[in-house]
Design an enzyme around this catalytic site. Structure first.
Site, PDB file in Angstrom:
ATOM      1  CB  CYS A 196       2.683   4.581  -2.094  1.00 40.05           C
ATOM      2  SG  CYS A 196       2.911   2.874  -1.604  1.00 40.05           S
ATOM      3  CG  HIS A 215       5.362   4.706  -6.021  1.00 38.19           C
ATOM      4  ND1 HIS A 215       5.534   5.442  -4.874  1.00 38.19           N
ATOM      5  CD2 HIS A 215       5.131   3.448  -5.617  1.00 38.19           C
ATOM      6  CE1 HIS A 215       5.413   4.659  -3.826  1.00 38.19           C
ATOM      7  NE2 HIS A 215       5.163   3.440  -4.237  1.00 38.19           N
ATOM      8  CD  GLU A 275       6.871   8.530  -6.314  1.00 36.71           C
ATOM      9  OE1 GLU A 275       5.760   8.722  -6.860  1.00 36.71           O
ATOM     10  OE2 GLU A 275       7.035   7.755  -5.362  1.00 36.71           O
TER      11      GLU A 275
END
Lengths: 195, 301
Positions: free
Chosen positions: A77, A171, A173
């Site tokens: 990002c 994302h 994560e």
């Protein structure tokens, strides 16, 4: 394996948890000297303007650029924006990947979304991806070795690789799926000089 | 192009993951109160992770009194157009139509805030009904989990806004984090009674007992005026800070804003905090929090 996570601002702790779950050491990087002993680096999501300004103030831009020329770096990002050569606006970037990126390409938070993606190199199972005020890759220089790893159904490019550099608009994560982190760690393994 | 022909499950917007996700991207950052597009530009240039658009900063609301409401949509749009970082705006507690208006304007986050005059003295907004995420204030774990139960995607400890006195911010951050630590040590049979006693949804109490943290990002707010204040709250264990009156009521807002951003990133590095704290000019004057001045933090049910 020692993987740094740029910890100026943003979702760096989520990356650290993911790296540790895969058996890598995760080291927070806030100052240039902290880059010295690392094998690779992740630049996390956050606000790209904030991360850029802090990187300038603490003398990180040049050291990060040199690091990215030699060692594997993955930007998610805001990190993708930071790696790109062309973002069409004036803010501090590293400019090491031959991609053109449009910041906030999908609109404001109300347009943030989740969707399933097919991603080259992580197997056939779709990857559930989270896009938060996300950027989009609007151009790649394939002659310079940029490979497109994933597109949205409308064709928008959301994951790219150029040699030892990786960038994703979403994302990994934020979900429990560690396959993108594993892909990055595999890149780090294969880029280590033969002994 | 899809290579294996899978059609996926389409695109989902306004989900819990997406709402909480934006707050995760703001972590380690500073969210600054701004009242004009010019302020917003100064905040963005200083490295703010987001701005809070409002008509008057809390210090002025305290002095001027009167009913404090949602800002004029023109003013909020002016700020949205001035910066590229996320823009938050405040609605009154329980005023779900102000929240609908803010969603229609397209703000990135709504703060259902005790700094404005409450519109409802019994009920908060049902935040699940919105696609835009909400941040809410809390003084303790029970209040935090009630708001999360109503759909808040981010929390901030309340402190006492507009005072420049950090004492309430510290009290509330310590309360929330301390209660989480105690909860982690409770055996399962104590959790239901604990949930009853703090007025929190049982399933969220169980979740926090297991994970040792709130299910959403938690910033500190209310009274932070210096780089050291911001670093203090970060070391106590919050995820980031809101700074309201502390910046634009000080002598040199641009410099102070940048210093607070830097101290928030390097909150564990006293040398850097010392360096950025030099020569910032006058801090906001500030008023001590006393029983008479403690008025905003009590709002919320």
């Amino acid at each position: 394996m020692r993987v740094g996570v740029l910890a100026l601002q943003g979702a760096f702790i989520e990356h650290e948890h993911m790296l540790k779950s895969l058996g890598a050491d995760a080291i927070e990087v806030r100052l240039p000297e902290q880059l010295e002993t690392l094998d690779a680096l992740i630049i996390p999501g956050g606000e790209s303007t904030t991360i850029g300004k802090l990187a300038v103030t603490f003398g990180l831009v040049e050291p990060l650029r040199r690091f990215a020329q030699e060692k594997p770096v993955w930007g998610t990002c805001a990190g993708m924006i930071f790696l790109a050569k062309d973002i069409g606006r004036d803010q501090p970037i590293l400019g090491v990947m031959d991609i053109q990126v449009n910041r906030n390409a999908f609109g404001r938070q109300v347009d943030s979304f989740e969707t399933d993606l097919d991603i080259k190199g992580i197997g056939d199972e779709p990857f559930h991806a989270v896009f938060i005020r996300a950027p989009l890759v609007t151009g790649v220089n394939e002659k310079a070795g940029v490979e497109i790893l994933s597109r949205l159904e409308d064709g928008g490019i959301v994951a790219v690789r150029q040699n030892h550099l990786l960038a994703t608009a979403f994302h990994p994560e934020l979900t429990g799926d560690s396959r993108m982190h594993q892909l990055f760690l595999d890149m780090v393994h294969s880029s280590e000089p033969a002994k | 192009m899809s290579t294996n022909g899978h059609s996926g499950n389409g695109v989902q917007k306004g989900t819990e993951t997406v709402k909480r996700g934006l707050a995760q991207m703001l972590k380690g950052g500073v969210i600054m109160d701004v009242v004009t597009p010019e302020h917003a530009k100064i905040a963005e240039d200083a490295g703010a992770a987001a701005v809070m658009a409002l008509e008057r900063v809390p210090a002025d609301i305290r002095v001027q009194g009167g009913v404090a409401r949602m800002s004029d949509p023109d003013m909020i749009e002016g700020i949205i157009n001035a910066v590229t970082i996320p823009v938050m705006a405040k609605c009154r507690i329980g005023h779900f139509v102000e929240a609908q208006v803010l969603e229609a304007i397209g703000v990135d986050y709504i703060d259902e805030s005790e700094v404005l005059t409450p519109a409802d003295e019994e009920y908060h907004v049902n935040k699940h009904a919105f696609k835009i995420p909400f941040v809410c204030g809390c003084r303790n774990l029970g209040e935090a989990l009630r708001r999360i139960g109503e759909g808040a995607a981010m929390m901030r400890t309340k402190g006492e806004a507009g005072t420049g006195d950090v004492v309430e911010a510290v009290r509330h951050a310590r309360a929330v984090l301390g209660e989480i630590r105690r909860l982690q040590n409770m055996p399962p049979e104590e959790l239901m009674t604990y949930a009853k006693n703090i007025g929190a949804p049982y399933h969220l109490v169980v979740e926090v007992a297991e994970t040792g943290k709130l299910p959403v990002v938690n910033f500190a707010a209310g009274g932070i005026a210096t780089p050291a204040d911001a670093a203090l709250l970060m070391q106590i264990g919050v995820d980031g800070v809101f700074v309201g009156s502390g910046i634009f009521k000080s002598g040199d807002p641009a410099k102070r804003a940048k210093a607070i951003v830097e101290a928030t990133t390097h909150y564990n590095d006293p040398d850097i905090i010392a360096k950025v704290s030099r020569g910032l000019g006058e801090a906001m004057v500030g008023i001590n929090v006393t029983p008479e001045t403690l008025v905003l933090g009590k709002r919320g049910w």
